[in-house]
Design an enzyme around this catalytic site. Sequence first.
Site, mmCIF file in Angstrom:
data_model
loop_
_atom_site.group_PDB
_atom_site.id
_atom_site.type_symbol
_atom_site.label_atom_id
_atom_site.label_comp_id
_atom_site.label_asym_id
_atom_site.label_seq_id
_atom_site.Cartn_x
_atom_site.Cartn_y
_atom_site.Cartn_z
ATOM 1 N N PHE A 1 0.946 -1.210 -0.117
ATOM 2 C CA PHE A 1 0.126 0.095 0.052
ATOM 3 C C PHE A 1 1.067 1.301 -0.081
ATOM 4 O O PHE A 1 1.547 1.358 1.006
ATOM 5 C CB PHE A 1 -0.764 -0.050 1.310
ATOM 6 N N ASP B 1 9.271 2.945 1.548
ATOM 7 C CA ASP B 1 8.280 3.531 1.909
ATOM 8 C C ASP B 1 8.315 3.484 3.188
ATOM 9 O O ASP B 1 7.983 2.600 3.978
ATOM 10 C CB ASP B 1 6.923 2.991 1.157
ATOM 11 N N LYS C 1 2.926 10.903 7.485
ATOM 12 C CA LYS C 1 2.332 10.469 8.871
ATOM 13 C C LYS C 1 2.677 11.163 10.072
ATOM 14 O O LYS C 1 2.560 12.079 10.307
ATOM 15 C CB LYS C 1 2.072 8.759 8.889
#
Length: 389
Positions: free
Chosen positions: A132, A217, A245
């Site tokens: 993802f 990532d 985030k």
Amino acid sequence: MTWQEDYGRDLVGVFGRPQRELVRGEGCYVWDQDGNRYLDLLAGIAVNALGHAHPALIEAVSTQVATLAHVSNFFASPPQLELAAALKKYGDFPEGSKVFFTNSGAEANEAAIKIALRHRPGGRLIALENAFHGRTLGALSITYKSQYREPFEPMTGNTTFVPANDIDALAAELDETVAAVFMEVIQGEAGVRSLDPEYLTAAQQLAHDAGALLVIDEVQTGVGRTGTWFAHEGIVEPDLVTMAKGLAGGVPIGAVIARPSAADALSPGQHGTTFGGNPLAAAAALAVTREVHALLPHIAELGESWRADLAKVPGVLEVRGAGLLIAVDLDRDAAPVQAALLDAGLITNAVASQTIRLAPPLIITAEQAAEFTTTLRDVLEAANEGDNS
């Protein structure tokens, strides 16, 4: 009208029905509109690194918004310059590395894709099954789940998906036509599943030999979430690292950090952003990164002991993760367990059919972690009794 009716009338329904209307937070707790308190064990999906209303973040944002909140990227600002230097330092990046600021993790991955395609024009991309990387069209092209991609096909990227931890499958696809390989060290949305260190090091060598970039990532795992600043530390040295985030503790910001091998792939005019790295977001991120860097031993130690305690709970099949990114596999459907935990005042996430994900504020205490463990035990015992009645 109720807040639920207001939401249904005024907001696009891509997130489903909200579970609560939250009105304030402090530390690791949030309160809803009825005054009920909840222990936040999700932290806005690994975003609120310092919890809610942390004094350092309040001071940084208040001071900066009273000084200079935003300028375009036609100009530099002190917080932007300081943050770029800090990220290179905390991530132990070599001289010649450079940073590009974005507003989110998906945008960071978009930028990484563009860098890869300038590094090897027309090249293919490789990503992992169950990956993802975001929902914008570029990031979606390297996100595995078909129900996310199929409504918007054809995708913008030429991507091949290979099984995680299968070096032979990667080697079979990785040749001189590949621009970049994208990987998460821990696949958070797949249920907090880690890549083997040996696989990562072999993947780096394969990418290097083929002239492709290795992109890691760290959107969910970076900024201390796993007990080290980055999850890839001590394993690989990627050409590009994407992050977001928890970087500014709730203020939107993302970043791509490029080693010298990729730092100059983009030339002026080939990419840009209006808000990326603006003074307000950068000041918030500076405050958060300084606080989190001091918390790394706490994150690692508490995470290890908490996972050990959770593994002893009857009805728990497996506990995975690193630091304060934890998955708890259950012997039953996770959705009703999540709902029962919420009713008991604990915010969690049923990330898979039988898996509860925990990504709490990094300031969480051992006592708060134990509160969850005890409540989970009670909820599972009550569910067992219901099954047997």
